[in-house]
Structures are given as C-alpha cells and as structure tokens.
Design an enzyme around this catalytic site. Structure first.
Site, short mmCIF file in Angstrom:
data_model
loop_
_atom_site.label_atom_id
_atom_site.label_comp_id
_atom_site.label_asym_id
_atom_site.label_seq_id
_atom_site.Cartn_x
_atom_site.Cartn_y
_atom_site.Cartn_z
N ARG A 425 0.85 -1.20 0.00
CA ARG A 425 0.00 0.00 0.00
C ARG A 425 0.89 1.25 0.00
O ARG A 425 0.61 2.19 0.72
CB ARG A 425 -0.92 0.01 1.22
CG ARG A 425 -2.22 0.74 0.98
CD ARG A 425 -2.98 0.96 2.28
NE ARG A 425 -4.27 1.54 2.00
CZ ARG A 425 -4.93 2.34 2.82
NH1 ARG A 425 -4.44 2.63 4.00
NH2 ARG A 425 -6.10 2.81 2.50
N ASP A 460 -4.30 3.11 13.37
CA ASP A 460 -4.33 2.10 12.32
C ASP A 460 -2.94 1.53 12.06
O ASP A 460 -1.92 2.12 12.44
CB ASP A 460 -4.87 2.76 11.03
CG ASP A 460 -5.59 1.78 10.13
OD1 ASP A 460 -5.40 0.56 10.30
OD2 ASP A 460 -6.33 2.22 9.23
N ASP A 523 -12.79 -4.38 8.20
CA ASP A 523 -13.23 -3.36 7.24
C ASP A 523 -14.52 -3.77 6.57
O ASP A 523 -15.21 -2.95 5.97
CB ASP A 523 -12.15 -3.16 6.17
CG ASP A 523 -11.12 -2.13 6.61
OD1 ASP A 523 -11.33 -1.52 7.68
OD2 ASP A 523 -10.11 -1.95 5.91
C1 GLA Z 1 -7.54 0.83 6.82
C2 GLA Z 1 -8.64 0.81 7.85
C3 GLA Z 1 -9.84 1.56 7.34
C4 GLA Z 1 -9.44 2.97 6.98
C5 GLA Z 1 -8.30 2.96 5.98
C6 GLA Z 1 -7.77 4.34 5.72
O1 GLA Z 1 -7.88 0.09 5.71
O2 GLA Z 1 -8.97 -0.50 8.20
O3 GLA Z 1 -10.87 1.56 8.29
O4 GLA Z 1 -9.10 3.68 8.13
O5 GLA Z 1 -7.23 2.15 6.44
O6 GLA Z 1 -6.71 4.33 4.86
#
Ligand code: GLA
Length: 721
Positions: A425, A460, A523
């Site tokens: 990423r 995160d 997510d």
């Molecule tokens: C991750 C988290 C999401 C969001 C994205 C933002 O994927 O799990 O909830 O915060 O990052 O980039």
C-alpha cells in the site's frame, strides 16, 4: 486462593482448582472443578495416562507446566536454549516455590492483566546458570489464571533463547478438538474445529502482528464425556504461536507464546528476558470458557477511563468519502450526524500532508490546510460546535517514501541494506526498536491530539513487517517498542478513547486491549459477513471492545444490499457507529437513523456491557442470534437473524438465554419497517426453555428491495415482576 502444602501447590480460582505436585519439574496432577483442601492427593497419581516405556524416546511423559529441549520427550517443548558452548540440553530443576500477594510487574513495557490477585512463583535453575521464574496468578473474581515466564542469565556467558513459550499445559489423553479463530482481511476470526488425531497443530502469525490469519485465542476441547474445555490467550500483539501437540503416549500439550520464527534472543550475563503473559481457563463447556474469557478481558485487561463507560455513537468519514472531501463536505456531514443524535465524528485517512490517495504523506502528521479550510484546531472546533466530539485517524507506525519524514530520516525505516525495501500500500514500516523513532512517534501523536483536542484516536496499522534487519530479536523488540509508545500516550492522555485497527481486524488481541478499549473488527461492514466475524470475535473478546458500524447499502465491499434495520441490528452488537455518507441519505432514511440512535442510547448499557449469550450460530443451522442480558437480569436485548432467504414467509421461533427464570418480562420487538410488531409478557423460564414464536420474519417488501438480505429482528426484555 493459593496454598503450598507438603509437596503440593493448590491454586483455587472461583470454580476451579489447578493442583501441582512440586518436584524437580512440577506436575499437573489435577485441573478441574474446584476441590476442597485435603491432606493428601497422592491418589491422583501422575497427571497423564502415559506410562514411560524403558526403551522409548518419551522417557519424560508426565503432565508438566514446563519442558525443554533435551528433556527426554519426543515432542514439542516449551524452552529451547542454546548455551555458549553450542549445547542445547536444558534440564531445569525447581529450587524454590512461594506464594506472593498480587502480581509481579514486568520490567519491560509488556502489558499484562491486573486486579486483586495472588501468585505462585516457581523458580528453576539449570547448570548453565539459567534461572527460570514462572508465575501463576489467580484472581479473586475469575476462573482465569495468568501465567508468565522470565529467564535470567546468572551465568558468565551469553546464552541464546531460541524458543520461550509463555504457557505449557499438559492436558492428558482425550478426544481432543482444537478451536481456532482463522481468517483473512474482511473475514477475520472465523471459528474452525480441527479434530486432533496426531502430530501438532499450530496457529501462528509471522508478519509482526497477531494477525487476521490466526488469532492467539484458542480452545482445546475434549469431546469425551465430561472432558472439559481449556481456552487460552496471549497478552501479546506480535508474532505468536499456539501449539496443540498430541502425543500418542501422553495426550495433549497446549503451548502458547511468541512465535519462534527467526527468533534467537541473545541473553547476556545478568540480563532477564520476559515472555508475554498467557491467560487460560478451564470449564466444562465451550460457552462457559468463552464467557470467562470475555469477562476477564473486560475486567482485567481493558483499563482506564473507558473501561466501564458507555461508548459514544460515532460516524466515520472513511467509507463515505475515502480521500475525497473538503471542509465544506465534512461540516455538512457533521451537521447531519449531529441532527440525528450521533455523538462523535471521526476524521479518517486523508486529512494530512498532501494525501489524496494512499501513495504519500504517512509520517507527515500536519493538517492539509487547503482541504480542511484552516488549522486542525479550527476544524476540530467547528466539529465540536456542531455538537459532536472530535476524533481522528492516524497510522503512526508507518511512513510513505513520498513524505518529508522519509526525506529527512530515511534511517527511521525498517530496511535491509542491498535489498529493496518492500512497499505494501505504498508504505514502509518505522523501526520501533529505535528509541529515536519512538520519540518521534510520541511527539507526532501528541501534537495531533493536543492541536485538535481530540477525544478519540483511531490507531491504524495497514501492513506487516517483511524487511527484517536484526531479525532474531526484531519482532519481539518491535512489539515492545509499540507498547512503550502506547503506554506513554495512554498515560499522557488518560481520557482519550483509542480504537485500534489494522486493515480492519489484523491485530485484535489482549495486548492491544490493554491500551485501546476498542478494536475495529473488520473493514467488512456487510451485515452478512459481520454475522460471522462478530460471532467469532465474541468467542474470546467482549462486545464493548468490538468496533461495528452500519455501512452503506449496497455494501462497498461485498455489494450485498440489506435493509437499514438489518444493518443496525448487526452493528449494534458492538461498539456502535456509522460509516457511510450521511449527506447522501434521504429524509426518510435520516429519520430511520434517528430512531436507531434513540433506541441504541436507551439500550446501549446492556448491549455494550451486558452478558452475551449466543442463541444460534451462523455457522450451523438456519439462524444466527444472540442476547445481551444486564448483570441484574432486569433488561435484555436480543437479535435473531436469518441469513438465507426463504421462498415464503417463515414463522420463526427462538429460544433465549440468561434471563431470570423467575422474573416476568415484557418482551417487545423494536419497530421495524414492514415487520409485524411482537409484544407479550412471559416468565424467564419460558423464554429460555420454550420455543417462542416470533412471527413471520421474511416480508415480501424486504425480499423485493434487497438483493442478499439477511433478515433480522430485535427484541427488548424488561423485567416487570
Ligand atoms: C484501513 C482501515 C480503514 C481505513 C483505511 C484508511 O484500511 O482499516 O478503516 O481507516 O485504512 O486508509
């Protein structure tokens, strides 16, 4: 709670007894329902049924709480130590056993459980000068036992620790089944059952996080009559390994600890190594040990301001806007959210540096003034003025190559010379083993929290560690570094509610829960997927810890569409919120959300902190269901869900749990669009033992409207007599 008598150490929890016979290597001679104190326990004999055979390899087949390389057993062992001369034989001998009030503290930044307790301390020594100190702690109000191990080098030469598990339980023969929580991103923590028939099964993680692949929470279930269940977990967020080792001779050995993958820790003279704490519990039924573990996590792991405080209803900007927003859009979002009673706005990714996609700026935690229309403080104040608390997203452990931080400090990144650093990423991992990096992180987080006055932080972590300088100690030291930062931040901002997240639920464990009372479970916000993810998560973790939001329909991840009622029923099983563009909702939909919010506020105390019972499992049968019952059993909320569409309306029946059999309850359904209301009075015994007809769950309108509808109904129970 703990008594040493003759050669026995008896550890009593509320309902169980663990009885150890103290000899060179202490033996488990009993672990089961609580026993009264007796003078003699010799009738238990040796802990396993295995009889050592003179010509076999397994000359060491007793049930023990410690084992080591070269100990005479042909199986997985707990400690692998290589001495300075290259030898690998460790023969520790117990030289002291004592009981101490309370719990020993770690010297390192390792987090651990807390509470009124008593500990058994067992000290062993091996001739290479290694001292092993093993603790078993029992708590006043729980059946869970905490255990940890320290290794102290009292010799004159360094030794190498190649493996140091935190827990060993030899559980003897039986018809053993391993229950593990496995998955991947978007389908985290699905319970799997593996019949153990030979060899060993390992549930482990390898990328520096406790992982969505295999959670550290596991259960060993003996399917034999009255065989019982043992659940165990690790207070650790890095690489872990849970091993179920089945010996044909002596039965099941359960080992839990950090993963020995690449691990080779150099322990110099006078140094001590601390292994993370493991916790375990025994009960007759699987549901019982799960309940014990949830309660333990809620009471003895989660701490601080938010431990027992109802969690605010939040709305997060991510799924609604991703990176594309500006101040105007967000303020309209907040205005709408405040109107319907939502309490907390979370500004997710995209507010800092020049981050309009995921290719840059991690590490540059300075607001993008253009996008946010001013300073972070100004924006946060506006949000508060609109009637919402302000929360913010950070990914503090990461760095983008395209960032000022990287340009100034390329040495902050985990990388290996002559090897291209891996990008996932478009991001790299900061080297948390470096004190300067930890200092930078503390300053970066502090400045964001202070500048914005945030009440909530979403922490995160969106990738694992695959660049491995100093590999032998890296994973261990990285996690300690992370804990040091978390500890500093939580002490500095005790009122801040932190929700941790790792690409959804890639780091859902007791270590993080020591600092962050909430963890974003996944997510994947689709109600259908969430039924499974949440059921699995609630095997070992309390619902107040489990971030769960209502997303849009069709769901942006699965494209399933489902009704607002269904999305609400499912998300309300956790720390609740919304994750969609509220400015795009119709007036009618906003009314629906308002009603959900009102309802949630009335019942959230029960839903977040009541006792959870699974009434039906999404993994078997046609329904899924649960009930939360308040501690005094006066109030409860239940959800029943049918994941499969029927061809016609199906009259649905359900059986509840946990209610007071002698109390009279008023039962009513939460008003739902198109659903026939249910209202009746019944005693708890009938509600829990009978099959209550709940009306037709499938309505034609719902079936027409939603492509992949999970139908849910929600019921409240109020004691009236
Ligand atoms: C991750 C988290 C999401 C969001 C994205 C933002 O994927 O799990 O909830 O915060 O990052 O980039």
């Amino acid at each position: 709670m703990i008594r040493i008598q003759h050669t026995y150490a008896k550890l009593d929890t509320l309902h169980t007894t663990l009885l150890l016979q103290l000899k060179d290597l202490p033996e488990i001679i009993y672990y089961g329902e609580r026993l009264r104190d007796a003078e003699d326990y010799s009738y238990f004999g040796s802990g396993t049924d295995g009889a050592p055979l003179s010509s076999a390899d397994d000359v060491c087949s007793n049930a023990c709480v410690l084992s080591s390389s070269g100990d005479g057993s042909n199986r997985e062992t707990m400690l692998h130590i290589v001495a300075a001369d290259g030898s690998g034989t460790l023969r520790p001998v117990l030289f002291d056993a004592k009981v101490q009030k309370g719990k020993p503290l770690f010297q390192s930044s390792l987090p651990s459980s807390y509470g009124e307790s008593e500990s058994l301390i067992l000290c062993y020594k091996d001739s290479i000068g290694l001292e092993i100190i093993q603790y078993f702690t029992v708590f006043k109000d729980s059946d869970v036992i905490a255990t940890s191990v320290r290794l102290r080098n009292t010799g004159e030469k360094s030794v190498h620790i190649r493996r140091c598990m935190s827990l060993q339980l030899d559980l003897g023969k039986g018809d053993w089944e391993a229950v593990t929580l496995d998955g991947a991103s978007q389908r985290e923590r699905c319970p799997h059952r593996t019949l153990l028939r030979g060899g060993s099964l390992s549930a482990a993680s390898f990328a520096g996080l406790s992982s969505n692949a295999h959670n550290p929470y596991v259960i060993a279930r003996n399917r034999s009559n009255r065989g019982g269940c043992i659940a165990c977990n690790l207070v650790w967020s890095g690489n872990h390994r849970q091993i179920f080792d089945l010996s044909p001779l002596s039965g099941l050995r359960l080992l839990s600890g950090i993963n020995d993958y690449l691990f080779n820790y150099k322990l110099d003279p006078s140094e001590t190594f601390e292994a993370p704490e493991a916790v375990f519990v025994r009960g007759e039924e699987e549901t019982e040990v799960c309940e014990q573990m949830r309660a333990f996590a809620a009471e003895h792991i989660v701490r601080g301001e938010w431990k027992k405080k109802v969690r605010p209803i939040l709305i997060n900007s991510w799924e609604g806007f991703l990176f594309s927003f500006d101040q105007k859009k967000l303020m309209e979002f907040c205005r709408r959210a405040a109107q319907v009673g939502i309490e907390l706005f979370v500004l997710d990714d995209g507010w800092f540096g020049k981050r309009d996609d995921d290719t840059c700026s991690l590490g540059d935690w300075k607001v993008n003034r253009q996008k946010m229309g001013g300073t972070l403080r100004e924006f946060a104040d506006k949000v508060r003025k609109s009637g919402l608390m302000f929360g913010i997203w950070m990914e503090p452990e990461m760095i983008s190559k395209d960032s000022d931080l990287f340009r100034a400090h390329p040495e902050y990144v985990l990388s290996v010379p002559q090897k291209e650093t891996m990008e996932i990423r478009h991001q790299r991992v900061l080297d948390l083993t470096n004190p300067k990096v930890r200092q930078y992180m503390i300053e970066a987080i502090s400045s964001v929290v202070e500048e914005s006055g945030a009440s909530y932080l979403k922490w995160d972590c969106n990738r694992g560690i695959f660049d491995l300088p100093g590999a032998e100690e890296l994973f261990y030291r990285y996690t300690l570094g992370l804990y040091e930062v978390l500890d500093t931040i939580t002490k500095k901002y005790p009122k801040l509610l932190i929700e941790s997240c790792a690409s959804g639920g890639n780091r859902y464990d007791l270590g993080m829960l020591c600092f962050t009372p909430q963890i974003w479970a996944s997510d994947n916000t689709d109600a259908r997927s969430r039924l499974a993810i949440q059921e699995g998560t609630l095997y070992g973790y309390p619902q107040s810890s489990m971030g769960a939001h209502v997303g849009a329909s069709p769901n942006p991840h699965t494209f399933n569409s489902s009704s607002p009622d269904t999305r609400f029923s499912v998300a309300s099983a956790g720390a609740f919120g919304y994750e969609c563009d509220i400015t795009a909702l119709s007036e009618e939909m906003l009314e629906t959300v308002r009603a959900q919010v009102v309802f949630y506020k009335q019942w959230r105390e029960v839903m977040q902190f009541g006792r959870y019972y699974r009434t039906d499992s999404v993994f078997d049968g046609e329904a899924s269901g649960w009930i939360f019952v308040s501690e005094d059993k006066s109030r409860a909320v239940a959800v029943v869900a049918l994941p499969e569409k029927g061809c016609s309306a199906i009259p649905f029946r359900a059986r509840f749990q946990g209610l007071d059999p002698n109390a009279l309850y008023e039962v009513s359904s939460r008003p739902q669009k198109g659903a026939v209301p249910v209202f009746f009075k019944a005693y708890g015994d009938a509600l829990c033992h009978g099959n209550i007809r709940l009306g037709n769950l499938f309505t034609e309108s719902e079936m027409h409207e939603y492509s992949n509808q999970v139908v849910t109904r929600m019921f409240t129970f109020t004691r009236i007599g």
